[in-house]
Structures are given as C-alpha cells and as structure tokens.
Scaffold this motif. Structure first.
Motif, PDB file in Angstrom:
ATOM      1  N   PHE A 127       0.839  -1.198   0.000  1.00 36.02           N
ATOM      2  CA  PHE A 127       0.000   0.000   0.000  1.00 36.02           C
ATOM      3  C   PHE A 127       0.874   1.249   0.000  1.00 36.02           C
ATOM      4  O   PHE A 127       0.669   2.174  -0.800  1.00 36.02           O
ATOM      5  CB  PHE A 127      -0.912  -0.012   1.231  1.00 36.02           C
ATOM      6  CG  PHE A 127      -1.798   1.201   1.347  1.00 36.02           C
ATOM      7  CD1 PHE A 127      -3.073   1.204   0.803  1.00 36.02           C
ATOM      8  CD2 PHE A 127      -1.356   2.348   2.004  1.00 36.02           C
ATOM      9  CE1 PHE A 127      -3.890   2.334   0.906  1.00 36.02           C
ATOM     10  CE2 PHE A 127      -2.157   3.475   2.115  1.00 36.02           C
ATOM     11  CZ  PHE A 127      -3.425   3.470   1.554  1.00 36.02           C
ATOM     12  N   THR A 130       3.054   1.547  -3.365  1.00 36.91           N
ATOM     13  CA  THR A 130       2.226   1.978  -4.489  1.00 36.91           C
ATOM     14  C   THR A 130       1.902   3.463  -4.386  1.00 36.91           C
ATOM     15  O   THR A 130       2.017   4.212  -5.365  1.00 36.91           O
ATOM     16  CB  THR A 130       0.932   1.158  -4.560  1.00 36.91           C
ATOM     17  OG1 THR A 130       1.246  -0.228  -4.660  1.00 36.91           O
ATOM     18  CG2 THR A 130       0.082   1.570  -5.754  1.00 36.91           C
ATOM     19  N   GLY A 131       1.500   3.901  -3.196  1.00 32.99           N
ATOM     20  CA  GLY A 131       1.150   5.298  -3.017  1.00 32.99           C
ATOM     21  C   GLY A 131       2.313   6.235  -3.291  1.00 32.99           C
ATOM     22  O   GLY A 131       2.149   7.312  -3.888  1.00 32.99           O
ATOM     23  N   LEU A 134       2.792   6.441  -7.081  1.00 28.05           N
ATOM     24  CA  LEU A 134       1.579   6.588  -7.892  1.00 28.05           C
ATOM     25  C   LEU A 134       1.673   7.705  -8.916  1.00 28.05           C
ATOM     26  O   LEU A 134       1.178   7.561 -10.041  1.00 28.05           O
ATOM     27  CB  LEU A 134       0.363   6.812  -6.991  1.00 28.05           C
ATOM     28  CG  LEU A 134      -0.973   6.657  -7.713  1.00 28.05           C
ATOM     29  CD1 LEU A 134      -1.179   5.227  -8.183  1.00 28.05           C
ATOM     30  CD2 LEU A 134      -2.128   7.087  -6.819  1.00 28.05           C
ATOM     31  N   ASP A 135       2.327   8.817  -8.586  1.00 23.81           N
ATOM     32  CA  ASP A 135       2.391   9.910  -9.564  1.00 23.81           C
ATOM     33  C   ASP A 135       3.176   9.509 -10.796  1.00 23.81           C
ATOM     34  O   ASP A 135       2.882   9.960 -11.901  1.00 23.81           O
ATOM     35  CB  ASP A 135       2.957  11.184  -8.933  1.00 23.81           C
ATOM     36  CG  ASP A 135       4.388  11.043  -8.480  1.00 23.81           C
ATOM     37  OD1 ASP A 135       4.816   9.913  -8.184  1.00 23.81           O
ATOM     38  OD2 ASP A 135       5.084  12.076  -8.402  1.00 23.81           O
ATOM     39  N   LEU A 190      -8.650   1.025  -5.054  1.00 24.66           N
ATOM     40  CA  LEU A 190      -7.712   1.788  -5.874  1.00 24.66           C
ATOM     41  C   LEU A 190      -8.271   2.016  -7.267  1.00 24.66           C
ATOM     42  O   LEU A 190      -8.172   3.122  -7.821  1.00 24.66           O
ATOM     43  CB  LEU A 190      -6.365   1.045  -5.959  1.00 24.66           C
ATOM     44  CG  LEU A 190      -5.299   1.680  -6.851  1.00 24.66           C
ATOM     45  CD1 LEU A 190      -4.954   3.097  -6.405  1.00 24.66           C
ATOM     46  CD2 LEU A 190      -4.040   0.804  -6.867  1.00 24.66           C
ATOM     47  N   ARG A 193     -10.634   4.837  -7.335  1.00 20.11           N
ATOM     48  CA  ARG A 193      -9.952   6.120  -7.189  1.00 20.11           C
ATOM     49  C   ARG A 193      -9.181   6.516  -8.450  1.00 20.11           C
ATOM     50  O   ARG A 193      -8.873   7.699  -8.647  1.00 20.11           O
ATOM     51  CB  ARG A 193      -9.006   6.072  -5.985  1.00 20.11           C
ATOM     52  CG  ARG A 193      -9.758   6.011  -4.652  1.00 20.11           C
ATOM     53  CD  ARG A 193      -8.834   5.762  -3.478  1.00 20.11           C
ATOM     54  NE  ARG A 193      -9.587   5.716  -2.225  1.00 20.11           N
ATOM     55  CZ  ARG A 193      -9.495   6.638  -1.259  1.00 20.11           C
ATOM     56  NH1 ARG A 193      -8.684   7.675  -1.399  1.00 20.11           N
ATOM     57  NH2 ARG A 193     -10.213   6.521  -0.160  1.00 20.11           N
ATOM     58  N   TRP A 288      -8.740   1.308   3.674  1.00 19.64           N
ATOM     59  CA  TRP A 288      -7.915   2.349   3.043  1.00 19.64           C
ATOM     60  C   TRP A 288      -7.540   3.417   4.072  1.00 19.64           C
ATOM     61  O   TRP A 288      -6.370   3.812   4.179  1.00 19.64           O
ATOM     62  CB  TRP A 288      -8.672   2.973   1.881  1.00 19.64           C
ATOM     63  CG  TRP A 288      -7.848   3.884   1.032  1.00 19.64           C
ATOM     64  CD1 TRP A 288      -7.501   5.182   1.305  1.00 19.64           C
ATOM     65  CD2 TRP A 288      -7.252   3.568  -0.230  1.00 19.64           C
ATOM     66  NE1 TRP A 288      -6.733   5.693   0.287  1.00 19.64           N
ATOM     67  CE2 TRP A 288      -6.570   4.729  -0.661  1.00 19.64           C
ATOM     68  CE3 TRP A 288      -7.242   2.438  -1.039  1.00 19.64           C
ATOM     69  CZ2 TRP A 288      -5.875   4.782  -1.876  1.00 19.64           C
ATOM     70  CZ3 TRP A 288      -6.556   2.480  -2.241  1.00 19.64           C
ATOM     71  CH2 TRP A 288      -5.875   3.646  -2.646  1.00 19.64           C
ATOM     72  N   GLU A 292      -3.757   4.268   5.425  1.00 22.46           N
ATOM     73  CA  GLU A 292      -3.113   5.586   5.360  1.00 22.46           C
ATOM     74  C   GLU A 292      -2.616   6.002   6.742  1.00 22.46           C
ATOM     75  O   GLU A 292      -1.508   6.535   6.888  1.00 22.46           O
ATOM     76  CB  GLU A 292      -4.095   6.623   4.818  1.00 22.46           C
ATOM     77  CG  GLU A 292      -4.362   6.505   3.330  1.00 22.46           C
ATOM     78  CD  GLU A 292      -5.157   7.683   2.784  1.00 22.46           C
ATOM     79  OE1 GLU A 292      -4.959   8.021   1.597  1.00 22.46           O
ATOM     80  OE2 GLU A 292      -5.972   8.257   3.544  1.00 22.46           O
ATOM     81  N   VAL A 297       1.152   7.243   4.555  1.00 22.96           N
ATOM     82  CA  VAL A 297       1.165   7.514   3.109  1.00 22.96           C
ATOM     83  C   VAL A 297      -0.246   7.870   2.662  1.00 22.96           C
ATOM     84  O   VAL A 297      -1.172   7.072   2.825  1.00 22.96           O
ATOM     85  CB  VAL A 297       1.683   6.299   2.310  1.00 22.96           C
ATOM     86  CG1 VAL A 297       1.567   6.545   0.815  1.00 22.96           C
ATOM     87  CG2 VAL A 297       3.135   6.002   2.687  1.00 22.96           C
ATOM     88  N   THR A 298      -0.405   9.060   2.101  1.00 23.58           N
ATOM     89  CA  THR A 298      -1.686   9.515   1.579  1.00 23.58           C
ATOM     90  C   THR A 298      -1.604   9.572   0.058  1.00 23.58           C
ATOM     91  O   THR A 298      -0.642  10.143  -0.488  1.00 23.58           O
ATOM     92  CB  THR A 298      -2.043  10.914   2.126  1.00 23.58           C
ATOM     93  OG1 THR A 298      -2.075  10.840   3.558  1.00 23.58           O
ATOM     94  CG2 THR A 298      -3.394  11.361   1.612  1.00 23.58           C
ATOM     95  N   TYR A 299      -2.569   9.009  -0.613  1.00 28.96           N
ATOM     96  CA  TYR A 299      -2.536   8.940  -2.074  1.00 28.96           C
ATOM     97  C   TYR A 299      -2.928  10.276  -2.703  1.00 28.96           C
ATOM     98  O   TYR A 299      -3.859  10.931  -2.210  1.00 28.96           O
ATOM     99  CB  TYR A 299      -3.478   7.858  -2.565  1.00 28.96           C
ATOM    100  CG  TYR A 299      -2.880   6.455  -2.538  1.00 28.96           C
ATOM    101  CD1 TYR A 299      -2.902   5.648  -3.664  1.00 28.96           C
ATOM    102  CD2 TYR A 299      -2.304   5.930  -1.376  1.00 28.96           C
ATOM    103  CE1 TYR A 299      -2.372   4.368  -3.657  1.00 28.96           C
ATOM    104  CE2 TYR A 299      -1.776   4.661  -1.342  1.00 28.96           C
ATOM    105  CZ  TYR A 299      -1.814   3.882  -2.491  1.00 28.96           C
ATOM    106  OH  TYR A 299      -1.267   2.615  -2.466  1.00 28.96           O
TER     107      TYR A 299
END
Length: 305
Positions: A127, A130-131, A134-135, A190, A193, A288, A292, A297-299
């Motif tokens: 998790f 990935t976060g 993600l960008d 995910l 989102r 989720w 976090e 980690v915040t997406y």
C-alpha cells in the motif's frame, strides 16, 4: 481467449516494470517474461545479492535484457520510502508496478514498525510503496498496478478491524488469508480512485504453484500441505495470471485473474471471482483509511462517492 501463454504478451519495448519479490518463484518468472518481451525491469527485492543473481539468470536467458536491482524490504516503511525515492529519482514514468512479494504462514512475528508480519508486508508495505510511486504511474498512459492475492482470501469472512495485528488468537493461515483479502480490497478501492486517469488496477492469484512462499511456515502447516504438493504447477504457469493482468490489452480495471482448472489450483489464466467480503465497499474504504493512518502515506487521488 483460451490457453493464454507468454507467447500472447505484446511487445514491451520502451516500458518500465517494477516487480516486487522478483528474485525467486512467481516474481522471478514474471520479471523474466517481461524482460524477454523487451521491458526495462526493476527487481525490487529484500536481498540484493539474490536479486543480482536473479538478474544475471535473466540476462543469460535473454542477452541484452535491461534488468536492474532495487533494494526493498516491505516489512520496513523506512526501506519502502527509501526505495520509492530512489526509483522516483531514476524514472520519470513507470508503466507496470507488480506487487508480488509476500510471506505466508510464519509463526507470529512483527515488522520493523510493529505490524503483524503478513499484514504489514503483504498489504501495508505494498500500500505504501504503491502510493509513493503513484504519480509516476498516473503520468504514464496505459500504466497498470497488479497486486498478487491468493485463493486464501476465502479463508476469512472480513478484516479483523478490532485486532488487525492478530495480537489475540493468532492463526497463521487465517492471518495470511486476511492479508490476501486486503490485497483484493485495496485493488478494488484503488481502481475506483483511478477513475478518470489512464492507469488501471487489477489483481491475480497463482493457484497452487511451486514456490518458496511457505518457507517460513511451521512444521505442522508444512506437513498439512503435503497432500496439495502433487497439485502444484510450475512457477512458470503460476506467473501467467499476473502476466495476463499486466499485459493483455483487453484487461479491465478491477478484474481478478487466476487459473482455470481444478478449483483454480492450476491451468491457464482467466477472469475469476472473489468473495462477497472482498467487494464490501464500506470495508474497503475503512481499510484504506486505516492503511493511510498506519503507513503515513496519503494517495494523491481523491476518494470517489
């Protein structure tokens, strides 16, 4: 499509794939197949010595393959952050993130951050990883995030939110099942989102495959699984659901791939179903939020209504 195989993987030239736990087993076979199709492959592994050996084996089979090794210990959020920072520094875009690494049914122990080892490694580590990447993924048209779950997600009826770390009544296989259920719930949330982006999330499970996943299991569990050994298929077959989820042009976000025969223990990859618990949207969102909070980690993508 019947009997989907490695031969069906489209050309991967120019694409970058990060595969966790790729020095052995299904992860290794996944990385090798992608490298053989021209992808630039990063072996994200805890033991870089074993990772270098795996890279050498891939390049011996596929001369000219572009394979790199990245240290990543998913049981340490410090290591996860360091690995993500290093990958971000080297790659402006990432086409494939394959969350494959995992641990199965060890005696109860904890990660460096105090989480139950299976939940902390299999779910929370991925998790966070990935976060943090993600960008780089959403900046890449056609990118995918594939998380490897297991049919063991059927061993539990939901997430034990009142005892996530199994401090009471620890059961190794049930804790493993919870971590694999969490992998699926993460994938489905995910995908919601990711709506409006060019990135999709999918999941896969390998069936009963010959790997080192259970190497830390107790003797009692090892003996209990002996009757299943004759059903196990080679890791090359076990990797096919992951590879199809990662590369088949027809894959849709939120799909789950597994073997097509003998109660999904072996065979060729097809779309399979998961339990009602895995599709519980309220539980997905709660997981989720908890993830976090636990990882910090915040997406950078909003929740959907």
């Amino acid at each position: 499509m019947s009997k989907w195989t490695i031969a069906d993987i489209p050309d991967q030239a120019g694409r970058t794939a990060v595969v966790t736990g790729s020095n052995t087993g299904i992860g290794f076979e996944t990385a090798k197949a992608l490298a053989g199709k021209g992808a630039r492959v990063v072996l994200a592994v805890r033991n870089t010595g074993k990772g270098s050996d795996a890279a050498a084996r891939i390049m011996a089979e596929h001369p000219g393959a572009d394979v790199a090794v990245q240290e990543l210990d998913l049981s340490s959020l410090e290591s996860v952050r360091a690995a993500a920072d290093q990958l971000r520094a080297r790659h402006e875009t990432i086409d494939l993130l394959i969350n494959n690494a995992g641990v199965m049914a060890p005696p109860r122990s904890t990660t460096k951050d105090g989480f139950e080892l299976q939940f902390g490694t299999n779910h929370l580590g991925h998790f966070a990883f990935t976060g943090l990447l993600l960008d780089r993924l959403v900046a890449t048209p056609g990118s995918r995030i594939v998380t490897v779950s297991s049919s063991a997600h059927r061993f539990v009826n939901g997430i034990r939110f009142d005892d996530l770390q199994w401090e009471r009544d620890y059961r190794a296989m049930r804790a493993y099942g919870q971590s694999k259920l969490a992998n699926l719930m993460f994938t489905y949330e995910l995908q919601r989102r990711l709506a409006g982006t060019h990135t999709i999330a999918a999941a896969a499970h390998p069936g009963a495959s010959q790997t080192e996943l259970g190497r830390n299991a107790s003797l009692r569990l090892t003996l209990a699984f002996l009757p299943v050994v004759p059903l196990q298929q080679p890791a090359t077959m076990g990797a096919l659901p992951t590879l199809r989820a990662a590369t088949d042009p027809g894959v849709l976000g939120g799909q789950f791939f597994g073997p097509d025969r003998l109660f999904e223990t072996r065979g060729y990859p097809v779309v399979v179903s998961s339990t009602r618990a895995s599709h519980d949207i309220d539980a997905q969102r709660r997981l989720w939020s908890v993830s976090e909070e636990l990882t910090g980690v915040t997406y950078p993508i909003p929740a959907t209504v």
